[in-house]
Design a protein around this motif. Sequence first.
Motif, PDB file in Angstrom:
ATOM      1  N   GLU A  77       0.846  -1.184   0.000  1.00  0.00           N
ATOM      2  CA  GLU A  77       0.000   0.000   0.000  1.00  0.00           C
ATOM      3  C   GLU A  77       0.886   1.239   0.000  1.00  0.00           C
ATOM      4  O   GLU A  77       1.757   1.391   0.857  1.00  0.00           O
ATOM      5  CB  GLU A  77      -0.909   0.022   1.236  1.00  0.00           C
ATOM      6  N   SER A 107       1.246  11.803  -1.577  1.00  0.00           N
ATOM      7  CA  SER A 107       0.707  13.083  -1.094  1.00  0.00           C
ATOM      8  C   SER A 107       1.677  14.211  -1.407  1.00  0.00           C
ATOM      9  O   SER A 107       2.873  14.006  -1.574  1.00  0.00           O
ATOM     10  CB  SER A 107       0.428  13.017   0.413  1.00  0.00           C
ATOM     11  N   LYS A 112       0.675   5.498  -0.388  1.00  0.00           N
ATOM     12  CA  LYS A 112      -0.129   6.709  -0.452  1.00  0.00           C
ATOM     13  C   LYS A 112       0.756   7.829  -0.968  1.00  0.00           C
ATOM     14  O   LYS A 112       1.835   8.075  -0.428  1.00  0.00           O
ATOM     15  CB  LYS A 112      -0.683   7.070   0.923  1.00  0.00           C
TER      16      LYS A 112
END
Length: 95
Positions: A39, A43, A41
Motif C-alpha cells: 500500500e 501526497s 499513499k
Amino acid sequence: MLNLDSNTVIAIINNSEESNHRHGLLALEINRLLNLDWEVKISHVFREGNFAANFLARKGHDFPFGTHQFDVCYPEFRLWISYDVMGITQQRVSY
C-alpha cells in the motif's frame, strides 16, 4: 508513504496511461511499482516543510547512481531535520 513537492509530478504519475509527457515511460514504471503487493499513499508536501528530504535529494546528485551509506551526518542535514521535527518552515533557498 510517498511525499512529493510537485503537484505536476503527482498528476503525471496518477495519469500515466494517458500521459504524453516526456517522462511518461518513467511514470508507467512508477505505476508498475505502485501496483505491487503493498500500500502506497502519494501526497503533496511543500518543499519548505520537508527540507531534510529535499537536502538529501539534492545531495544525491553529488554521487554516482546506487545506494550510499554515510557514517557521519552532514552538519547541514542536522539543521534541516531539526527544523522539520519542530515544524519550522523556511523560505526556499539555495544550499
